[in-house]
Motif scaffolding. Sequence first.
Motif, PDB file in Angstrom:
ATOM      1  N   VAL A   1       0.847  -1.195   0.000  1.00  0.00           N
ATOM      2  CA  VAL A   1       0.000   0.000   0.000  1.00  0.00           C
ATOM      3  C   VAL A   1       0.882   1.245   0.000  1.00  0.00           C
ATOM      4  CG1 VAL A   1      -1.934   1.173   1.116  1.00  0.00           C
ATOM      5  CG2 VAL A   1      -1.696  -1.305   1.360  1.00  0.00           C
ATOM      6  N   PRO A   2       1.354   1.699  -1.162  1.00  0.00           N
ATOM      7  CA  PRO A   2       2.064   2.979  -1.222  1.00  0.00           C
ATOM      8  C   PRO A   2       1.076   4.134  -1.126  1.00  0.00           C
ATOM      9  CG  PRO A   2       1.922   1.992  -3.404  1.00  0.00           C
ATOM     10  CD  PRO A   2       1.331   0.998  -2.449  1.00  0.00           C
ATOM     11  N   SER A   3       1.538   5.268  -0.598  1.00  0.00           N
ATOM     12  CA  SER A   3       0.652   6.428  -0.456  1.00  0.00           C
ATOM     13  C   SER A   3       1.443   7.716  -0.523  1.00  0.00           C
ATOM     14  CB  SER A   3      -0.123   6.361   0.871  1.00  0.00           C
ATOM     15  OG  SER A   3       0.773   6.453   1.971  1.00  0.00           O
ATOM     16  N   PHE A   4       0.739   8.775  -0.887  1.00  0.00           N
ATOM     17  CA  PHE A   4       1.282  10.136  -0.842  1.00  0.00           C
ATOM     18  C   PHE A   4       0.241  11.022  -0.178  1.00  0.00           C
ATOM     19  CE2 PHE A   4       1.090  14.420  -2.617  1.00  0.00           C
ATOM     20  CZ  PHE A   4       2.328  14.902  -2.225  1.00  0.00           C
ATOM     21  N   MET A   5       0.682  11.856   0.791  1.00  0.00           N
ATOM     22  CA  MET A   5      -0.253  12.760   1.458  1.00  0.00           C
ATOM     23  C   MET A   5       0.318  14.172   1.494  1.00  0.00           C
ATOM     24  SD  MET A   5      -2.331  12.431   5.074  1.00  0.00           S
ATOM     25  CE  MET A   5      -0.912  12.259   6.152  1.00  0.00           C
ATOM     26  N   TYR A   6      -0.516  15.120   1.099  1.00  0.00           N
ATOM     27  CA  TYR A   6      -0.214  16.537   1.314  1.00  0.00           C
ATOM     28  C   TYR A   6      -1.155  17.025   2.415  1.00  0.00           C
ATOM     29  CZ  TYR A   6      -0.282  21.558   0.951  1.00  0.00           C
ATOM     30  OH  TYR A   6      -0.216  22.898   1.258  1.00  0.00           O
ATOM     31  N   SER A   7      -0.596  17.718   3.409  1.00  0.00           N
ATOM     32  CA  SER A   7      -1.425  18.193   4.510  1.00  0.00           C
ATOM     33  C   SER A   7      -0.855  19.474   5.099  1.00  0.00           C
ATOM     34  CB  SER A   7      -1.531  17.129   5.616  1.00  0.00           C
ATOM     35  OG  SER A   7      -0.252  16.835   6.144  1.00  0.00           O
ATOM     36  N   GLN A   8      -1.697  20.164   5.851  1.00  0.00           N
ATOM     37  CA  GLN A   8      -1.286  21.294   6.663  1.00  0.00           C
ATOM     38  C   GLN A   8      -1.822  21.086   8.073  1.00  0.00           C
ATOM     39  OE1 GLN A   8      -2.192  25.141   5.054  1.00  0.00           O
ATOM     40  NE2 GLN A   8      -1.151  24.763   3.124  1.00  0.00           N
ATOM     41  N   THR A   9      -0.992  21.387   9.063  1.00  0.00           N
ATOM     42  CA  THR A   9      -1.415  21.281  10.459  1.00  0.00           C
ATOM     43  C   THR A   9      -1.239  22.617  11.153  1.00  0.00           C
ATOM     44  OG1 THR A   9       0.783  20.480  11.126  1.00  0.00           O
ATOM     45  CG2 THR A   9      -0.906  18.821  10.675  1.00  0.00           C
ATOM     46  N   LEU A  10      -2.144  22.895  12.096  1.00  0.00           N
ATOM     47  CA  LEU A  10      -2.011  24.028  13.004  1.00  0.00           C
ATOM     48  C   LEU A  10      -1.377  23.512  14.284  1.00  0.00           C
ATOM     49  CD1 LEU A  10      -5.314  26.110  12.721  1.00  0.00           C
ATOM     50  CD2 LEU A  10      -2.997  26.870  12.225  1.00  0.00           C
ATOM     51  N   VAL A  11      -0.246  24.083  14.649  1.00  0.00           N
ATOM     52  CA  VAL A  11       0.487  23.681  15.840  1.00  0.00           C
ATOM     53  C   VAL A  11       0.209  24.705  16.932  1.00  0.00           C
ATOM     54  CG1 VAL A  11       2.750  23.141  16.798  1.00  0.00           C
ATOM     55  CG2 VAL A  11       2.245  22.627  14.401  1.00  0.00           C
ATOM     56  N   MET A  12      -0.163  24.244  18.132  1.00  0.00           N
ATOM     57  CA  MET A  12      -0.560  25.156  19.205  1.00  0.00           C
ATOM     58  C   MET A  12      -0.056  24.648  20.545  1.00  0.00           C
ATOM     59  SD  MET A  12      -4.541  24.042  19.066  1.00  0.00           S
ATOM     60  CE  MET A  12      -4.374  23.873  17.288  1.00  0.00           C
ATOM     61  N   GLY A  13      -0.327  25.419  21.585  1.00  0.00           N
ATOM     62  CA  GLY A  13       0.151  25.096  22.930  1.00  0.00           C
ATOM     63  C   GLY A  13       1.379  25.912  23.272  1.00  0.00           C
TER      64      GLY A  13
ATOM     65  N   PHE B   1       0.812  20.349  20.389  1.00  0.00           N
ATOM     66  CA  PHE B   1      -0.419  19.762  19.867  1.00  0.00           C
ATOM     67  C   PHE B   1      -0.660  20.274  18.464  1.00  0.00           C
ATOM     68  CE2 PHE B   1      -5.067  19.995  19.177  1.00  0.00           C
ATOM     69  CZ  PHE B   1      -5.352  18.637  19.240  1.00  0.00           C
ATOM     70  N   ALA B   2      -1.060  19.364  17.560  1.00  0.00           N
ATOM     71  CA  ALA B   2      -1.320  19.748  16.169  1.00  0.00           C
ATOM     72  C   ALA B   2      -2.568  19.059  15.666  1.00  0.00           C
ATOM     73  CB  ALA B   2      -0.130  19.397  15.280  1.00  0.00           C
ATOM     74  N   ILE B   3      -3.329  19.776  14.857  1.00  0.00           N
ATOM     75  CA  ILE B   3      -4.503  19.214  14.194  1.00  0.00           C
ATOM     76  C   ILE B   3      -4.495  19.692  12.750  1.00  0.00           C
ATOM     77  CG2 ILE B   3      -5.993  21.134  14.933  1.00  0.00           C
ATOM     78  CD1 ILE B   3      -8.293  19.087  15.088  1.00  0.00           C
ATOM     79  N   GLY B   4      -4.888  18.827  11.824  1.00  0.00           N
ATOM     80  CA  GLY B   4      -4.803  19.241  10.433  1.00  0.00           C
ATOM     81  C   GLY B   4      -5.615  18.375   9.494  1.00  0.00           C
ATOM     82  N   THR B   5      -5.505  18.715   8.222  1.00  0.00           N
ATOM     83  CA  THR B   5      -6.181  17.970   7.164  1.00  0.00           C
ATOM     84  C   THR B   5      -5.445  18.205   5.860  1.00  0.00           C
ATOM     85  OG1 THR B   5      -8.322  17.504   6.144  1.00  0.00           O
ATOM     86  CG2 THR B   5      -7.801  19.821   6.544  1.00  0.00           C
ATOM     87  N   GLY B   6      -5.915  17.597   4.788  1.00  0.00           N
ATOM     88  CA  GLY B   6      -5.294  17.716   3.479  1.00  0.00           C
ATOM     89  C   GLY B   6      -5.923  16.726   2.529  1.00  0.00           C
ATOM     90  N   PHE B   7      -5.092  16.018   1.751  1.00  0.00           N
ATOM     91  CA  PHE B   7      -5.598  14.930   0.922  1.00  0.00           C
ATOM     92  C   PHE B   7      -4.552  13.821   0.865  1.00  0.00           C
ATOM     93  CE2 PHE B   7      -3.238  17.372  -2.236  1.00  0.00           C
ATOM     94  CZ  PHE B   7      -2.609  16.385  -2.980  1.00  0.00           C
ATOM     95  N   ARG B   8      -5.025  12.584   0.715  1.00  0.00           N
ATOM     96  CA  ARG B   8      -4.127  11.435   0.643  1.00  0.00           C
ATOM     97  C   ARG B   8      -4.493  10.579  -0.568  1.00  0.00           C
ATOM     98  NH1 ARG B   8      -2.864   8.353   5.910  1.00  0.00           N
ATOM     99  NH2 ARG B   8      -5.113   8.462   6.204  1.00  0.00           N
ATOM    100  N   LEU B   9      -3.488  10.240  -1.351  1.00  0.00           N
ATOM    101  CA  LEU B   9      -3.633   9.303  -2.461  1.00  0.00           C
ATOM    102  C   LEU B   9      -3.087   7.954  -2.007  1.00  0.00           C
ATOM    103  CD1 LEU B   9      -4.163   8.502  -5.434  1.00  0.00           C
ATOM    104  CD2 LEU B   9      -1.890   9.410  -5.975  1.00  0.00           C
ATOM    105  N   THR B  10      -3.927   6.933  -2.026  1.00  0.00           N
ATOM    106  CA  THR B  10      -3.550   5.582  -1.601  1.00  0.00           C
ATOM    107  C   THR B  10      -3.768   4.606  -2.747  1.00  0.00           C
ATOM    108  OG1 THR B  10      -4.211   6.033   0.694  1.00  0.00           O
ATOM    109  CG2 THR B  10      -3.982   3.729   0.060  1.00  0.00           C
ATOM    110  N   THR B  11      -2.803   3.725  -2.965  1.00  0.00           N
ATOM    111  CA  THR B  11      -2.926   2.664  -3.960  1.00  0.00           C
ATOM    112  C   THR B  11      -2.782   1.322  -3.253  1.00  0.00           C
ATOM    113  OG1 THR B  11      -2.015   4.051  -5.715  1.00  0.00           O
ATOM    114  CG2 THR B  11      -1.982   1.679  -6.073  1.00  0.00           C
ATOM    115  N   PHE B  12      -3.722   0.427  -3.500  1.00  0.00           N
ATOM    116  CA  PHE B  12      -3.771  -0.866  -2.817  1.00  0.00           C
ATOM    117  C   PHE B  12      -3.552  -1.986  -3.822  1.00  0.00           C
ATOM    118  CE2 PHE B  12      -6.582  -4.501  -1.765  1.00  0.00           C
ATOM    119  CZ  PHE B  12      -5.961  -4.932  -0.607  1.00  0.00           C
TER     120      PHE B  12
END
Length: 222
Positions: free
Chosen positions: A40-52, A57-68
């Motif tokens: 299962v190779p994958s590529f993910m682009y994301s951005q996280t907000l780092v706080m504290g 602590f970080a929370i984020g989202t983006g998109f992930r391409l997964t091949t199975f």
Amino acid sequence: MKKLLILALTLFGLNTSFAQQMRVIEHYSLGYGFDKKTSVPSFMYSQTLVMGKKSNFAIGTGFRLTTFFAKDKSYTGATSQNKGVSVIPHPRANINAINIPLIVEFKSKKVLIGANIDLIGFAFGGKRDSLTVNNTTTQRLDSLSFTPPRLNLAFGGRGLTNNEVYVGFRPQEELTVKVGISFLFTQYNARYRRNNKDVDFGRFKYDAPIMPFVSIIFNFEK
């Protein structure tokens, strides 16, 4: 993307002005999950907000391409019409998916622990036949074929979703190496021929509940 992350934090009950002061980190991730006759190779682009106070602590989202890819793995009936039927896609299962993940991490200067889940997305891939059918029902299943469901929903609700729990090591701020386990869910839609017509035969599923993975992440502060 930054405004989207701030909005998400606001919905979680955090003050918007506070969120706007946080660091935004951009990530490019290359991952690989593996099991016997499964990759299962994958590529993910994301951005996280780092706080504290210590940026722990970080929370984020983006998109992930997964091949199975999986060979000789048995899919079992997931709907009432195909209970008692199991199949092996030929020559191998192959599904691609683009999903939107939710990412949560707790981190120190050099180490982090975290998790991400695929919330929703879509799948695509080629048509597969089955030469192996184990059928405990009375139905004739000639010319059984499979295509990926177009819609993906979290935790195997439909389609293909990839969910990870991991530990990360940061030898430098711009680079992270993660190792952990992946909870992978995949499904196919099935059809068969009857009286020269295609007949829907519901969904078949294959779950890989514990699959090791490793990923390399490149980090850039925005």
